[in-house]
Design an enzyme around this catalytic site. Structure first.
Site, PDB file in Angstrom:
ATOM      1  N   LYS A  39       0.696  -1.103  -0.082  1.00  0.00           N
ATOM      2  CA  LYS A  39      -0.053  -0.025   0.054  1.00  0.00           C
ATOM      3  C   LYS A  39       0.841   1.271   0.099  1.00  0.00           C
ATOM      4  CE  LYS A  39      -0.362  -0.134   5.089  1.00  0.00           C
ATOM      5  NZ  LYS A  39      -1.472  -0.085   6.270  1.00  0.00           N
TER       6      LYS A  39
ATOM      7  N   ARG B 256     -10.656  -0.402  15.671  1.00  0.00           N
ATOM      8  CA  ARG B 256     -10.490   0.639  14.499  1.00  0.00           C
ATOM      9  C   ARG B 256     -11.602   0.010  13.508  1.00  0.00           C
ATOM     10  NH1 ARG B 256      -5.027   1.441  11.155  1.00  0.00           N
ATOM     11  NH2 ARG B 256      -5.290  -0.798  11.041  1.00  0.00           N
TER      12      ARG B 256
ATOM     13  N   TYR C 229      14.212  31.010   4.494  1.00  0.00           N
ATOM     14  CA  TYR C 229      12.903  31.657   4.956  1.00  0.00           C
ATOM     15  C   TYR C 229      13.218  32.108   6.480  1.00  0.00           C
ATOM     16  CZ  TYR C 229      10.406  30.958   0.630  1.00  0.00           C
ATOM     17  OH  TYR C 229       9.908  30.808  -0.664  1.00  0.00           O
TER      18      TYR C 229
ATOM     19  N   MET D 237       9.838  24.347  -0.175  1.00  0.00           N
ATOM     20  CA  MET D 237       9.014  23.406  -1.048  1.00  0.00           C
ATOM     21  C   MET D 237       9.870  22.519  -1.728  1.00  0.00           C
ATOM     22  SD  MET D 237       5.634  24.365  -3.304  1.00  0.00           S
ATOM     23  CE  MET D 237       4.445  24.425  -1.800  1.00  0.00           C
TER      24      MET D 237
END
Length: 373
Positions: A39, A134, A267, A316
């Site tokens: 997954k 769950r 930044y 980013m």
């Protein structure tokens, strides 16, 4: 893709994957097969590359989280049973049948809705809630569990559960895990007494394999340990196996410069140089899945045979490192951000980021090409 064209990329060592599979098989009972958990893009490692290699090794069955993940495997030639561990809207049940996937029964009502929606026999596995609370039908509700076997349009191929503290070393964790295991096998016995074939059984994920390896199940579901890592550093384990990380994360140096004492970087001006420094901008950032939370944590990278340190905030698409003055460095050089060296192992990074390795690796961005070493 060629690495000389990439700004940032992942490298996968399939020989290490093969080694890890053999290590896992060695600690499991001979009758227990591996269901490869692939997954989340195989925990960020590249689901098709990993799944095809596992299939070549004789692993026939796989677990995914979503319908789309299952379809992707089928469209890329993966055979055998593909179990969807998570939620699929009942309006999509025809696709489950079309691609010969197996849907997890999350509770009794979900099973009844599936029965109403499907037009042909559809494969399912029943999730048993043994204490994690769950998903699944509670272990005490054997009549409800048995009722799933009676639904004519659902073909039950297995029944499974999940251990929530199998990685725990406290006595209360061990006690709870053993209770979960006992509840699970009590359900299996009860189902058999009622005259039903429960199907394939499995309850161990990675830490269930490592700490409770000798359970008499048909399958085990290794996830993170397939990829040669642990969820976090310092785990105390009952079974020790030789795992080899299969992933390295690399990026290019964009530019190199020197700054003076008192200069700020990045930044927010969160870093100020205390002396003249050699720094470099590297072409990777949090949009690629490298966590911004590693900013200001003395986080290391590996470049040209030595450690560098991330300074300022991870951006980013870029980040900034400093290296010792004597380190040769120029634009185009390769920086390894996740690898086999001690300070850049993903377990170490996860500790600094306040998370687990699973989150970091599964968060690696799809814009990173994956190359086979």
């Amino acid at each position: 893709m060629k690495t000389d064209k990439n700004r940032a990329w992942i490298e996968i060592d399939l020989q290490a994957l093969e080694h890890n599979v053999k290590q896992i098989q060695n600690v499991l009972p001979s009758q227990t097969k591996i269901m490869g958990v692939v997954k989340a893009n195989a925990y960020g490692h590249g689901v098709i590359i990993v799944s095809q290699k596992l299939a070549q090794m004789g692993i026939q069955d796989f677990a995914v989280a979503t319908l789309d993940e299952g379809i992707e495997l089928r469209q890329n030639g993966i055979q055998g049973e593909i179990l969807i561990l998570g939620y699929t809207d009942v309006s999509c049940m025809e696709e489950i049948a079309k691609y010969d996937l197996t849907q997890t029964v999350l509770d009794e009502n979900y099973a009844k809705k599936m029965q109403e929606k499907v037009s042909e026999k559809t494969k399912v596995q029943i999730k048993i809630n043994t204490g994690m609370n769950r998903n699944g039908i509670h272990y005490s509700e054997s009549s409800k569990i048995a009722g799933i076997y009676e639904l004519p349009k659902l073909e039950v191929t297995g029944i499974f559960s999940h251990l929530c503290v199998s990685d725990g070393n406290k006595e209360e964790d061990k006690k709870f895990t053993k209770e979960q295991i006992d509840h699970y096998f009590e359900v299996i016995d009860e189902i058999k007494k009622m005259g039903y074939n429960p199907g394939n059984t499995h309850i161990q994920a990675s830490y269930g394999i490592l700490n409770y390896p000798n359970l008499p199940c048909d399958y085990a579901r290794p996830g993170v340990i397939l990829y040669g890592i642990y969820s976090q550093d310092g785990d105390v384990l009952q079974t020790h196996i030789d795992l080899q990380p299969i992933l390295e994360l690399k990026a290019r140096v964009m530019s190199v410069r020197r700054i003076d004492n008192g200069d700020s970087v990045g930044y927010g001006r969160t870093f100020f140089a205390k002396e003249k420094m050699k720094i470099a901008t590297v072409a990777i950032g949090y949009a690629d899945g490298y966590p911004r939370s590693l900013s200001g944590k003395d986080t290391k990278v590996w470049v040209n045979g030595t450690y560098g340190t991330i300074i300022g905030r991870v951006c980013m698409d870029q980040l900034i490192i400093t290296v010792p003055e004597e380190t040769p460095l120029e634009a185009g050089d390769i920086v390894t951000l996740i690898g086999k060296e001690k300070e850049i192992r993903v377990e170490k990074l996860a500790e600094k980021a306040g998370t687990i390795t699973n989150e970091i690796l599964s968060g690696l961005g799809r814009r990173l090409p994956i190359l086979i070493k």
